[in-house]
Design an enzyme around this catalytic site. Structure first.
Site, PDB file in Angstrom:
ATOM      1  N   HIS A  42       0.815  -1.096  -0.057  1.00  0.00           N
ATOM      2  CA  HIS A  42      -0.005   0.118  -0.040  1.00  0.00           C
ATOM      3  C   HIS A  42       0.863   1.235   0.096  1.00  0.00           C
ATOM      4  O   HIS A  42       1.805   1.168   0.949  1.00  0.00           O
ATOM      5  CB  HIS A  42      -0.961   0.108   1.082  1.00  0.00           C
ATOM      6  CG  HIS A  42      -2.058   0.837   1.111  1.00  0.00           C
ATOM      7  ND1 HIS A  42      -1.593   2.259   1.312  1.00  0.00           N
ATOM      8  CD2 HIS A  42      -3.246   0.873   0.828  1.00  0.00           C
ATOM      9  CE1 HIS A  42      -2.914   2.982   1.110  1.00  0.00           C
ATOM     10  NE2 HIS A  42      -3.915   2.069   1.288  1.00  0.00           N
TER      11      HIS A  42
ATOM     12  N   ARG B 226      -6.454  10.695   0.090  1.00  0.00           N
ATOM     13  CA  ARG B 226      -6.326  11.086  -1.350  1.00  0.00           C
ATOM     14  C   ARG B 226      -7.692  11.248  -2.242  1.00  0.00           C
ATOM     15  O   ARG B 226      -7.923  12.200  -2.921  1.00  0.00           O
ATOM     16  CB  ARG B 226      -5.374  10.095  -2.360  1.00  0.00           C
ATOM     17  CG  ARG B 226      -3.767  10.223  -1.857  1.00  0.00           C
ATOM     18  CD  ARG B 226      -3.006   9.333  -2.439  1.00  0.00           C
ATOM     19  NE  ARG B 226      -3.234   7.889  -1.516  1.00  0.00           N
ATOM     20  CZ  ARG B 226      -3.188   6.665  -2.202  1.00  0.00           C
ATOM     21  NH1 ARG B 226      -2.987   6.552  -3.207  1.00  0.00           N
ATOM     22  NH2 ARG B 226      -3.292   5.662  -1.096  1.00  0.00           N
TER      23      ARG B 226
END
Lengths: 606, 246
Positions: free
Chosen positions: A236, A256
């Site tokens: 990740h 994000r």
């Protein structure tokens, strides 16, 4: 023979995260007796950590979305190595599975008109993730748990399975121990569903807890089932990097999705510098457009921070390697900047990302509404796992099923965020249904007492070695394995390191044979660590060996020595299994030809 | 690197005592890091529960210098380290071994609470809900089941009334069900009688202990108490019951 407590269930489910719970609920609904075994307390499995959301093309936020777009996104994200039938079933069935949760009490965030709100996520064309702030996994596991406890499922908490038992080719039982007293437990059953989650503890920097030692993978492998796609480990892109004790803890992609940006020490948004061809048409080419996308502008394209995880992780690694990282070997992730765009930005961030706010405030003394976070890649998810039939989720062994992270196929070379929570619902349900059908058609098998005796003898060996002079701490062996895997089988790989890793794993296996556990059988974590070691070593060998076999860079596998995609590998999966000589065999298998209808969908969505 | 001393309770159902360990500490370490370091280097059979290490699973509850805490969210630089740091298991539950307690009662008691029962869906098979109505319940659904509120509750800790009172965690769970926009079940009789809501005397210890900052007393327990009072002690309703011969 040691005293063993016996239990009998039509269906036994191993693991009580989302997939295990969903499987148990489904099997129980068909009127059979169901037992569920979990390594920790109920409700503590890794599903609880999932933050961003569950992907399902409900189309509530953007009505252009449907299962076909979700299918095409999943295949593109997986670089077309996915089992396309699983990707189809997943995309088709995810919406009804999410609605099912709502009927069981889940409370997702809402749209203005009172429906389930959906958010943007990497690789998903439209806002697709149903969510609850940034604690979606908690909402899901608690909903399944609170529904499940009223379905007559017998739960064995803090119990670990150490071997599957076979009658001929068929899997007919499992042997485990409960932590409290260390007593052995024998489970006789007509069908078993493995839902044991991931392998993250094979690596040093990981978002996974102590439990994720590849138990299901190794149990299936030892019993003779096949594993596939093991080279694809998802790193990740955003884990915490500072302070050292929290390194690896996940920072949700939702940051994000809500407008968070990545930049390097020169304050450059480096993600704009490297947008893969496959995604060029779907990606914003300026910052303003990227921002508009995160705020729901349907005409805008997604910012490059929301490209797939494999790509973002590699871009971050490059920044760090080339000396443009942050002080603690990460890069900056900034959500505080949105105050330039939004009134009351601080409140907005706290509402949308409450657990991230809390996590950074308490563990790193950083206020994410005011300053940027430092982040770097962390081992997160295994795309690879037990090879299963796409419709039934049965492994290559009769009576043995697998679902969730420990099963393979849906995600191919790279998983899209949000697709694991939908994976565990869709295939948890399917595995439960088909395991129940298998159980109805097949009686109980014969338990091999010799096998049981041998397994218990081996399991107790670490106590006998406690007094011997060459006995070694299992924690130290695990630590050395994690260091080695991180260094040699991490985000960027090469043949030499990988082959060396396979050899190192052999040496560590010898050391694991000397692991010693002082103390007695009652709740003894040193003993538990010793019993987890062989599983970690098996999955590590499969990861390294499969990475050697795939001589190309694709999805989560990045090879320095084969830095491009190779057409020859675009049509094969790498499979590992235990040979008749006891050694691990690794070979390529051709992916079956996709049906014309699905091919057409992919063409249309290109 | 600095060194710190930890006094950790070692024992089982039969009893136990504090053992003292010294270990090196690094920047940013939390109490759980120290415990796991001691486990890995000095006491391999030291029993402790933990999972996520990020305050999300609620496994590593214990009492640190007498305070109910998640060990993974308690930073060492917030604790005075000149003195030994005392770590004990939760006191409201029977000890199993070292820092691990038998919390199974919480799971059994939860099972006895009437489950969620949704009202009929709209014609399309789904439900519409307003975010404001969802918000109120989402606060309760943040609960990570660490059971620290149960640990500090006087009714459970001092009076051991586990048979008569379900404790703050399960009152929060009940409140989440009762205030769920779709729920159509009735749990008030049960809460007033079998679940013992009257035992709570609103000292708010549970609210202070909650690592998720759920306003347990004010937002969950008091509204439930009020609903129970309205139904069972409302003078108008009482009069009505008397007149009706009830």
């Amino acid at each position: 023979m040691t005293e063993i407590k016996k239990h009998q269930y039509d269906v036994l489910v191993v693991g009580a995260g989302g997939a295990g719970l969903r499987a148990a609920i489904e099997a129980s609904a068909s009127g059979l007796s169901v037992g569920m075994v979990c390594k920790s307390l109920l409700g503590k499995a890794h599903t609880v950590m999932a933050e961003g959301g569950v992907a399902a093309s409900l189309g509530y936020v953007d009505d252009r979305d449907d299962w076909k777009v979700h299918f095409a996104d999943t295949m593109r994200g997986g670089q077309y190595l996915n089992n396309w039938r699983m990707a189809e079933l997943h995309a088709r069935e995810a919406p009804e599975c999410v609605l099912e949760l709502e009927a069981w009490g889940a409370l997702f965030d809402r749209t203005q008109d009172g429906r389930i709100l959906q958010r943007n996520f990497g690789g998903h064309k439209y806002p697709r993730l149903a969510h609850v702030g940034d604690r979606t996994g908690l909402e899901m596991i608690r909903t399944l748990q609170d529904h499940g406890i009223h379905q007559g499922i017998k739960v064995h908490m803090e119990c670990t399975v150490i071997s599957l038992l076979k009658d001929g080719d068929r899997v007919v039982g499992a042997l485990g121990y409960e932590r409290e007293k260390g007593r052995f437990q024998l489970f006789e059953c007509r069908a078993i569903v493995l839902a044991t989650g991931g392998i993250g503890k094979a690596f040093k920097v990981t978002s996974n807890s102590w439990e994720y030692t590849g138990d299901g993978h190794a149990l299936a492998y030892e019993a003779g089932a096949e594993l596939t796609d093991m080279e694809f480990v998802q790193f990740h892109p955003t884990g915490m990097v500072w302070p050292p004790s929290v390194r690896g803890i996940l920072v949700t992609e939702g940051v994000r999705g809500e407008g968070g940006i990545l930049y390097n020490s020169e304050r450059r948004r480096f993600m704009f510098d490297d947008i893969p061809d496959l995604y060029k048409d779907q990606t914003a080419d300026n910052e303003e457009e990227g921002w508009r996308y995160t705020q729901g502008d349907k005409e805008a394209r997604r910012p490059p921070e929301l490209l797939t995880r494999d790509h973002v992780a590699r871009c971050i690694v490059r920044q760090i390697k080339e000396g443009r990282g942050s002080p603690h070997d990460g890069v900056y992730l900034d959500i505080a900047w949105i105050k330039e765009k939004l009134p009351k930005a601080a409140q907005h961030i706290q509402k949308k990302l409450p657990s991230m706010y809390h996590q950074f405030k308490e563990l790193a003394a950083i206020d994410i509404t005011q300053e940027a976070m430092e982040v770097g890649p962390t081992t997160h998810y295994a795309m690879g796992g037990i090879r299963v039939d796409p419709d039934s989720q049965m492994s290559t062994l009769p009576g043995l099923f697998a679902a969730g992270e420990c099963a393979a196929g849906l995600h191919g070379a790279n998983r899209l965020g949000g697709n694991s929570l939908s994976d565990l619902l869709v295939f948890g349900k399917r595995s439960g249904k088909h395991a129940a059908e298998f159980a109805k058609e097949n009686g109980f098998g014969q338990i091999n007492n010799d096998q049981v005796e041998e397994v218990t003898r081996q399991a107790l060996a670490p106590f006998e070695r406690a007094g011997s002079s060459d006995g070694e701490s299992p924690y130290q062996i695990q630590y050395d394995l994690q260091e080695m895997m991180q260094r040699q089988v991490g985000i960027v790989r090469n043949e030499e390191d990988l082959l060396d890793a396979v050899e190192e794993i052999g040496k560590l296996r010898e050391r694991a044979g000397k692991a010693a556990s002082p103390g007695n059988r009652e709740y003894n974590p040193g003993w538990h660590a010793a019993l987890d070691l062989p599983n970690l070593l098996t999955v590590s060998e499969a990861v390294a060996g499969s990475a050697v076999k795939r001589k190309e860079s694709r999805g989560a596998q990045a090879r320095e020595d084969f830095s491009e995609k190779d057409e020859a590998f675009s049509k094969v999966n790498v499979v590992s299994y235990k040979g008749s000589d006891g050694e691990m065999k690794i070979e390529s298998r051709e992916i079956p030809e996709m049906g014309a209808d699905l091919k057409q969908i992919i063409e249309e969505m290109k | 690197m600095a060194t710190a001393t930890f006094r950790i309770w070692r024992g089982d159902q039969q009893g136990g005592e504090f053992a003292q360990y010294q270990t090196e500490i690094d920047e940013g370490m939390v109490v759980l890091d120290a415990v796991l370091k001691i486990q890995a280097e000095q006491a391999s059979d030291l029993a402790v529960r933990w999972n996520c290490k990020a305050g999300k699973c609620g496994s590593c509850s214990a009492e640190v210098n007498g305070n109910p805490r998640l060990m993974c969210m308690t930073r060492l630089n917030d604790i005075p380290l000149q003195e030994p740091v005392t770590i004990e298991p939760m006191q409201s539950f029977p000890p199993l071994k070292d820092l691990v307690t038998d919390v199974s009662w919480n799971f059994q008691a939860k099972k006895k609470i009437k489950p969620f029962k949704p009202r009929a869906p709209e014609p399309d098979g789904t439900w519409r809900m307003d975010q404001r109505d969802v918000d109120r319940v989402q606060e309760f659904r943040k609960c990570i089941e660490c059971f620290l509120c149960q640990d500090v509750c006087h009714v459970l800790r001092d009076h051991q009334l586990h048979e008569e009172f379900i404790g703050p965690r399960l009152l929060v769970y009940s409140a989440a069900l009762e205030m769920h926009p779709l729920d159509s079940e009735d749990r008030l009789d049960d809460l007033a009688n079998a679940k013992g809501i009257g035992y709570c005397n609103i000292t708010k210890c549970c609210t202070k202990a909650c690592p998720e900052h759920i306003t347990i007393t004010d937002n969950a327990i008091i509204p439930l108490k009020e609903r129970a009072v309205d139904r069972f002690y409302d003078p108008v309703r009482r009069l009505f019951r008397v007149l009706a011969g009830g």
